[in-house]
Design an enzyme around this catalytic site. Sequence first.
Site, short mmCIF file in Angstrom:
data_model
loop_
_atom_site.label_atom_id
_atom_site.label_comp_id
_atom_site.label_asym_id
_atom_site.label_seq_id
_atom_site.Cartn_x
_atom_site.Cartn_y
_atom_site.Cartn_z
N ASP A 18 0.82 -1.22 0.00
CA ASP A 18 0.00 0.00 0.00
C ASP A 18 0.85 1.26 0.00
O ASP A 18 0.65 2.16 -0.83
CB ASP A 18 -0.94 0.01 1.21
CG ASP A 18 -2.08 -0.98 1.07
OD1 ASP A 18 -1.85 -2.05 0.47
OD2 ASP A 18 -3.18 -0.70 1.57
N ARG A 97 0.39 2.75 17.61
CA ARG A 97 0.03 3.90 16.78
C ARG A 97 0.42 5.25 17.37
O ARG A 97 0.95 6.11 16.65
CB ARG A 97 -1.47 3.86 16.46
CG ARG A 97 -1.87 2.69 15.57
CD ARG A 97 -0.93 2.51 14.40
NE ARG A 97 -1.30 1.47 13.47
CZ ARG A 97 -0.44 0.59 12.97
NH1 ARG A 97 0.82 0.60 13.36
NH2 ARG A 97 -0.84 -0.31 12.09
N ASP A 126 -7.19 2.17 11.98
CA ASP A 126 -5.91 2.87 12.02
C ASP A 126 -5.98 4.29 11.46
O ASP A 126 -5.25 5.17 11.90
CB ASP A 126 -4.85 2.06 11.29
CG ASP A 126 -4.23 0.99 12.17
OD1 ASP A 126 -4.43 1.06 13.40
OD2 ASP A 126 -3.53 0.10 11.65
N SER A 182 -3.35 -8.94 4.82
CA SER A 182 -2.56 -7.80 5.28
C SER A 182 -1.97 -8.11 6.64
O SER A 182 -2.60 -8.75 7.48
CB SER A 182 -3.46 -6.56 5.36
OG SER A 182 -2.76 -5.47 5.92
#
Length: 418
Positions: A18, A97, A126, A182
């Site tokens: 990505d 994150r 996310d 993923s």
Amino acid sequence: MAGKNKQKVCLAYSGGLDTSCILVWLKEQGFEVVCFMADVGQEEDFEAAKKKALKIGAQKVEIKDLKKAFVEEFCWPAIQCNAQYEGEYLLGTSLARPVIARAQMEFAEREGCFAVSHGCTGKGNDQVRFELAFYALNPKIKVIAPWRDPEFYNRFKGRNDLLDYADQTGIPVTSTKSKPWSMDENLAHCSYEAGILEDPDTTPPKDMWKLTEDPEKAPEKPELFSLEFTKGIPTKLLYSEGGKDRSVTEAVELFTAANTIARRHGVGRIDIVENRFIGIKSRGCYESPGLTCLRSAHQNLEGLCLDREVKAWRDRSITYDFSKCLYNGVWFSPECELLRDCIPATQKNVNGRVLCKVYKGTFSVLGRKSPSKLYDMSESSMDEIGDFDPSETGGFITVSAIRLKKYGQMKKEAGEDL
């Protein structure tokens, strides 16, 4: 969308499909692109990813080692309050994150970027986690989210389109059409989603699991080790390796050692359907080997040395809301700051050692010891009276039964069964 006067964008880059495609796409829009890569413990060739980013058009790439900050500032508080989302998920992705977003924003500001960008999908958590963090850290920042841009997602309708685009533009990627799930990895865990995993009734292929040994093929002999905690934080891991006793105390080394032990015994796998913050249900498979052991050992030790009412209040008022803050991406919020400030007060007496065992996918506790224990063996014993007078329990039961008697009487008079 087109870049004006070569405005600069900082892209959160992983080296994967990505973000590699997004890098090239951003260049097509006329932007200068600098890439930020966070080392949060994932097993990755960062230098190879850096070379790839530079090759396909990045102006600059920064690789930042965030492992120590990730463990000490984020994983330890999560362990201290036994953080867990919906009863199973240990929040491995969520924990990473905010530390990534903070470091990316620092880099973006140094580079004079007008915007930051990421490769999060328009349906996932996310995007929320990163962007809420970005806006809290820099209220004036612009965010470019390609997977929410019609120009981008109408051109790339899914992973197969990205794979074709990568092939056309010469972007080297590891994802293939035969294995299109993923992955997201850090020191605390590895997650798997998308592709064939979107069918919740499809069993994950055995070769999908990256971190842990298949429990069925794990060693036939259990492995024992000890974990020591100080104020709820893991401070020492004692284990044997190659016939020698070993001890680790530094945070990252301790976490890594716990991972190594748990991984070879297949500990920490889960396969769940969870409720994303944006309202969509999602199937996710997770491996959290070391984190599973550390959290479980901590939780067990609390039974020995944490007061009942303090624990109940913490579980109700901190654990649930802290886990929710993590999952929903509001680490940089006043409520999450308050919760983090409260956690240490609950952990003052959580000190001691836990003897642990891992075996074929399972973690268990064999014993625990604490200098600040509330447990009194003599008082708890069924073989001696100690300082406890059993005759006083009768009064306790009598008082506790007052309301229950009234309730039972009311039901009986109404002709209703209990």
